[in-house]
Motif scaffolding. Sequence first.
Motif, mmCIF file in Angstrom:
data_model
loop_
_atom_site.group_PDB
_atom_site.id
_atom_site.type_symbol
_atom_site.label_atom_id
_atom_site.label_comp_id
_atom_site.label_asym_id
_atom_site.label_seq_id
_atom_site.Cartn_x
_atom_site.Cartn_y
_atom_site.Cartn_z
ATOM 1 N N ASN A 1 -7.053 -13.389 -1.909
ATOM 2 C CA ASN A 1 -6.814 -14.473 -2.864
ATOM 3 C C ASN A 1 -5.421 -14.408 -3.495
ATOM 4 O O ASN A 1 -5.153 -15.119 -4.463
ATOM 5 C CB ASN A 1 -7.885 -14.448 -3.953
ATOM 6 N N LEU A 2 -4.546 -13.566 -2.931
ATOM 7 C CA LEU A 2 -3.178 -13.511 -3.448
ATOM 8 C C LEU A 2 -2.462 -14.834 -3.223
ATOM 9 O O LEU A 2 -2.570 -15.438 -2.152
ATOM 10 C CB LEU A 2 -2.388 -12.411 -2.746
ATOM 11 N N SER A 3 -1.697 -15.256 -4.219
ATOM 12 C CA SER A 3 -0.852 -16.433 -4.030
ATOM 13 C C SER A 3 0.271 -16.097 -3.054
ATOM 14 O O SER A 3 0.593 -14.920 -2.825
ATOM 15 C CB SER A 3 -0.255 -16.868 -5.365
ATOM 16 N N ASP B 1 4.498 -12.417 -1.177
ATOM 17 C CA ASP B 1 5.912 -12.131 -0.895
ATOM 18 C C ASP B 1 6.406 -10.951 -1.727
ATOM 19 O O ASP B 1 7.179 -10.116 -1.238
ATOM 20 C CB ASP B 1 6.768 -13.366 -1.192
ATOM 21 N N ARG B 2 5.982 -10.877 -2.981
ATOM 22 C CA ARG B 2 6.382 -9.747 -3.826
ATOM 23 C C ARG B 2 5.892 -8.429 -3.248
ATOM 24 O O ARG B 2 6.609 -7.426 -3.261
ATOM 25 C CB ARG B 2 5.831 -9.941 -5.238
ATOM 26 N N LEU B 3 4.685 -8.438 -2.742
ATOM 27 C CA LEU B 3 4.139 -7.233 -2.139
ATOM 28 C C LEU B 3 4.918 -6.864 -0.881
ATOM 29 O O LEU B 3 5.268 -5.686 -0.665
ATOM 30 C CB LEU B 3 2.659 -7.457 -1.811
ATOM 31 N N ARG B 4 5.214 -7.843 -0.052
ATOM 32 C CA ARG B 4 5.920 -7.593 1.207
ATOM 33 C C ARG B 4 7.335 -7.079 0.977
ATOM 34 O O ARG B 4 7.861 -6.327 1.802
ATOM 35 C CB ARG B 4 5.937 -8.869 2.046
ATOM 36 N N ARG B 5 7.951 -7.493 -0.107
ATOM 37 C CA ARG B 5 9.314 -7.017 -0.391
ATOM 38 C C ARG B 5 9.328 -5.572 -0.861
ATOM 39 O O ARG B 5 10.398 -4.953 -0.946
ATOM 40 C CB ARG B 5 9.971 -7.917 -1.450
ATOM 41 N N THR B 6 8.149 -5.020 -1.188
ATOM 42 C CA THR B 6 8.061 -3.659 -1.705
ATOM 43 C C THR B 6 7.715 -2.718 -0.558
ATOM 44 O O THR B 6 6.552 -2.567 -0.176
ATOM 45 C CB THR B 6 6.997 -3.577 -2.820
ATOM 46 N N ALA B 7 8.728 -2.101 0.021
ATOM 47 C CA ALA B 7 8.547 -1.266 1.216
ATOM 48 C C ALA B 7 7.972 0.101 0.868
ATOM 49 O O ALA B 7 7.965 0.521 -0.291
ATOM 50 C CB ALA B 7 9.898 -1.102 1.923
ATOM 51 N N ASN B 8 7.461 0.771 1.897
ATOM 52 C CA ASN B 8 7.019 2.181 1.789
ATOM 53 C C ASN B 8 5.825 2.376 0.861
ATOM 54 O O ASN B 8 5.648 3.447 0.285
ATOM 55 C CB ASN B 8 8.187 3.065 1.314
ATOM 56 N N ARG B 9 4.959 1.373 0.747
ATOM 57 C CA ARG B 9 3.820 1.498 -0.156
ATOM 58 C C ARG B 9 2.762 2.471 0.353
ATOM 59 O O ARG B 9 1.881 2.887 -0.407
ATOM 60 C CB ARG B 9 3.173 0.129 -0.394
ATOM 61 N N ASP B 10 2.809 2.830 1.624
ATOM 62 C CA ASP B 10 1.812 3.735 2.182
ATOM 63 C C ASP B 10 2.138 5.209 1.961
ATOM 64 O O ASP B 10 1.351 6.081 2.349
ATOM 65 C CB ASP B 10 1.625 3.475 3.683
ATOM 66 N N ALA C 1 -6.626 1.851 1.381
ATOM 67 C CA ALA C 1 -6.069 0.516 1.591
ATOM 68 C C ALA C 1 -6.884 -0.270 2.607
ATOM 69 O O ALA C 1 -7.659 0.295 3.379
ATOM 70 C CB ALA C 1 -4.612 0.624 2.059
ATOM 71 N N VAL C 2 -6.702 -1.582 2.583
ATOM 72 C CA VAL C 2 -7.278 -2.477 3.578
ATOM 73 C C VAL C 2 -6.167 -3.403 4.055
ATOM 74 O O VAL C 2 -5.083 -3.462 3.461
ATOM 75 C CB VAL C 2 -8.450 -3.308 3.008
ATOM 76 N N ARG C 3 -6.440 -4.144 5.112
ATOM 77 C CA ARG C 3 -5.448 -5.071 5.648
ATOM 78 C C ARG C 3 -5.895 -6.502 5.369
ATOM 79 O O ARG C 3 -6.971 -6.919 5.795
ATOM 80 C CB ARG C 3 -5.259 -4.842 7.145
ATOM 81 N N CYS C 4 -5.082 -7.240 4.640
ATOM 82 C CA CYS C 4 -5.374 -8.640 4.286
ATOM 83 C C CYS C 4 -4.128 -9.486 4.531
ATOM 84 O O CYS C 4 -3.028 -9.071 4.160
ATOM 85 C CB CYS C 4 -5.757 -8.773 2.823
ATOM 86 N N GLN C 5 -4.333 -10.638 5.112
ATOM 87 C CA GLN C 5 -3.234 -11.575 5.345
ATOM 88 C C GLN C 5 -2.052 -10.893 6.046
ATOM 89 O O GLN C 5 -0.890 -11.157 5.754
ATOM 90 C CB GLN C 5 -2.782 -12.210 4.027
ATOM 91 N N GLY C 6 -2.384 -9.978 6.962
ATOM 92 C CA GLY C 6 -1.360 -9.306 7.749
ATOM 93 C C GLY C 6 -0.645 -8.186 7.040
ATOM 94 O O GLY C 6 0.345 -7.648 7.557
ATOM 95 N N GLU C 7 -1.129 -7.778 5.868
ATOM 96 C CA GLU C 7 -0.433 -6.769 5.064
ATOM 97 C C GLU C 7 -1.406 -5.713 4.584
ATOM 98 O O GLU C 7 -2.508 -6.029 4.126
ATOM 99 C CB GLU C 7 0.205 -7.460 3.854
ATOM 100 N N ARG C 8 -1.028 -4.430 4.684
ATOM 101 C CA ARG C 8 -1.853 -3.382 4.094
ATOM 102 C C ARG C 8 -1.692 -3.413 2.581
ATOM 103 O O ARG C 8 -0.587 -3.547 2.058
ATOM 104 C CB ARG C 8 -1.456 -2.010 4.641
ATOM 105 N N ALA D 1 0.041 -3.943 -9.888
ATOM 106 C CA ALA D 1 1.454 -4.069 -10.252
ATOM 107 C C ALA D 1 1.959 -5.485 -9.993
ATOM 108 O O ALA D 1 2.747 -6.032 -10.779
ATOM 109 C CB ALA D 1 2.284 -3.051 -9.476
ATOM 110 N N VAL D 2 1.511 -6.097 -8.904
ATOM 111 C CA VAL D 2 1.906 -7.472 -8.600
ATOM 112 C C VAL D 2 1.398 -8.432 -9.675
ATOM 113 O O VAL D 2 2.120 -9.334 -10.129
ATOM 114 C CB VAL D 2 1.386 -7.883 -7.201
ATOM 115 N N PHE D 3 0.135 -8.247 -10.095
ATOM 116 C CA PHE D 3 -0.414 -9.122 -11.129
ATOM 117 C C PHE D 3 0.348 -8.950 -12.447
ATOM 118 O O PHE D 3 0.582 -9.925 -13.177
ATOM 119 C CB PHE D 3 -1.898 -8.828 -11.341
ATOM 120 N N GLU D 4 0.731 -7.718 -12.755
ATOM 121 C CA GLU D 4 1.480 -7.461 -13.984
ATOM 122 C C GLU D 4 2.860 -8.126 -13.917
ATOM 123 O O GLU D 4 3.301 -8.760 -14.884
ATOM 124 C CB GLU D 4 1.599 -5.952 -14.205
#
Length: 308
Positions: A68-70, A75-84, A90-97, A105-108
């Motif tokens: 349900n991410l906007s 995009d904010r999540l994808r720009r944040t590299a090395n999150r693993d 983790a799970v994989r949603c919309q092509g992103e772990r 952190a994204v919601f904040e």
Amino acid sequence: MQSSLDGPAKYGRSAQWERINRTQITADAVSTLAGFKANEVNFKLALWDPRVNGVRYLKTLIHHLGMNLSAQNLDRLRRTANRDVGDPIAVRCQGERMCLDYLQAVFELDFIAGQLPLDGARVLEIGAGYGRTCHLLLSNADIEAYHIIDLDNSLSLARTYLGAVLTPEQLAKVTFTRIDDVDRVTAAQRFDLCLNVDSFAEMDAATVHQYLDLIDRTCRYLYVCNPVGKYLDKSLDGHAQGEETVALALRSGLLRDVIDIHDSEVVAAQSHKFLAAYRPGRDWHCLASQRAVPWSFYWQALYARAAS
């Protein structure tokens, strides 16, 4: 011709359900309605047993939030590299772990960025944990400087983690400050934004007031995300860390009322105490506040100091 499946075996139970009927949905267990929705009967019929399926429910929560991410938050999540780094659950949603830490952190960030621009900001974070908020902000805004205040062991972890996930240019913007050095380091500093996520509630009240005084002297904005109160619902974790830990938690922070944290009206009413408690001074006002997803009893607020 009579089928070989005629008789009791035709609609009979599988070996799996033979076992379930011996161990969980027994004749005694279904003889009363009292408590059946919170015991082995319903845990097999309709629910996964929450007592032993915590990771399953955590992944389900992450999946629900992630799906349900906007587009902007994705995009904010994808720009944040090395999150693993650190092997998160983790799970994989919309092509992103995705993991829960970075979703929070994204919601904040979404809440803060909706109220004020962050490019060029000087940020002070009090209690940064391992540094996920710092990582996300530096990956999504042109932050001028980022100062972290924390206890020695947490500071060591944040320094190591951020050293692994940030670029050298980003890391050069980060200053790590021990609590013993706060007054010396901040004496001549001014910050656009101070952040406190889930640590004011774990400090002694006197310490929180000292930090609020520091914020009043040195910052223009304050973002706070913390619980609105305490709870004593042993069914949530069985007090697994011991009664001493529970007692210490009940004595910490500014908001020590024991409430029903899963009653939305109680939480909303308690939020008024939250907003009053974290206002740094008379010259400050609240720009925005709301419940902090996903937890039922966390509130977030952004305060601004009146221009002098």
